[in-house]
Design a protein around this motif. Structure first.
Motif: not given
Length: 320
Positions: A226-229, A234-235, A215-220, A240-244
């Protein structure tokens, strides 16, 4: 438009433990990560602890050396330029650290802290120095009368504003914000985020904004990665990342945010993030993914172009 920053296939490992018969064990924290940042753009990096976010930020600035991959900044390959050229280029590439308490020298006044970078790059010398320091304090919402105080006399939020002023002092083109608001109270976070947004609008600076809080990242941010290990999941554009979201891990991060909405459709992750020493085969997220198939253990999903600026690393198209 030519990217200001372009990273291709960045990988990084660290040795772990004592050296054994076959050498030290290696822990891979980044796995062929690619990204770009346009002039004036804010790219957000988000993921749990251990995902490799801060390692990317440090490798981009060459505060650490990557094992492989290339980093190009403003048209220059940072892996091939001389130390003298890299030193000059550091004027255009700055960082704001996570801890506003540890990142400022307690022995120095704020005047000395801000002057240090100006001295290094021989900027605003002589009588122009006082005007520049006054301007910097005003830009970050602090009184120039505070210049002769020391860090212990300020709150955490004020110290982070000083850290931002220090990064801005040499008029950079690009700043890495490494968890720059995570150590602050929520109300102070909002103030610092608004300050960064205002400074970005004022100066046209580019930011690589690192946080574990989507949510902080989306704001600015304009776009979010999005990273995992150590892998990119996803990019896409921030809203769009937040809502879909297109990737189950992104959806799980969103589900973890506090919400008053009905929780029946939330994706809940079980277990801890696996150790980078022993990552799952195939898709690194499969051990916690509620949609995992047997094929996920065998196939490393490529980062596929889904159109409209969206990328995702998942073999399934029948979810989300």
């Amino acid at each position: 438009m030519t990217p200001l920053l372009e990273v291709q296939n960045l990988s990084k490992s660290y040795p772990v433990g004592r050296k054994g018969l076959f050498g030290k064990r290696m822990m891979q924290v980044l796995r062929e990560v690619s990204l770009s940042v346009q002039p004036g753009e804010v790219l957000g990096l988000v993921g749990e602890s251990g995902s490799g976010k801060s390692t990317i930020g440090k490798a981009v600035l060459r505060l650490i050396e990557a094992d492989s991959g290339t980093v190009r900044f403003d048209g220059q390959d940072l892996s091939t330029i001389s130390h003298a050229d890299l030193r000059r280029l550091r004027k255009d590439m700055q960082i704001i650290f996570q801890d506003p308490y540890a990142s400022l020298d307690p022995r120095k006044t704020i005047r000395a802290v801000l002057s240090e970078a100006l001295d290094t790059h021989k900027l605003h010398m002589g009588t122009a120095r006082a005007d520049r320091l006054t301007e910097l304090m005003t830009m970050v919402g602090l009184s120039p009368a505070f210049l002769d105080r020391r860090p212990h006399e300020f709150s955490g939020g004020q110290r982070q504003r000083i850290g931002i002023a220090r990064a801005l002092a040499v008029e950079p083109k690009f700043i890495v914000c490494d968890e720059a608001v995570s150590a602050l109270d929520v109300s102070i976070q909002a103030q610092v985020l608004n300050l960064l947004a205002d400074l970005r609008a004022m100066t046209g600076i580019s930011l690589l904004f690192i946080s574990h809080d989507l949510s902080v990242v989306r704001y600015i941010s304009d776009r979010v990665m999005v990273l995992y290990l150590g892998k990119v999941m996803e990019v896409g554009p921030a809203d769009q990342i937040h809502f879909a979201p297109r990737h189950p891990y992104t959806a799980a991060l969103i589900s973890a945010e506090p919400s008053l909405k009905h929780e029946s459709n939330r994706i809940r992750l079980t277990g801890e993030i696996p150790s980078p020493l022993t990552p799952p085969s195939g898709c690194v997220f499969r051990s916690r993914c509620p949609y995992a198939l047997p094929a996920c253990a065998e196939t490393v999903p490529p980062l596929r172009d889904m159109g409209e600026g969206r990328l995702k690393a998942c073999i399934r198209d029948d979810i989300l």
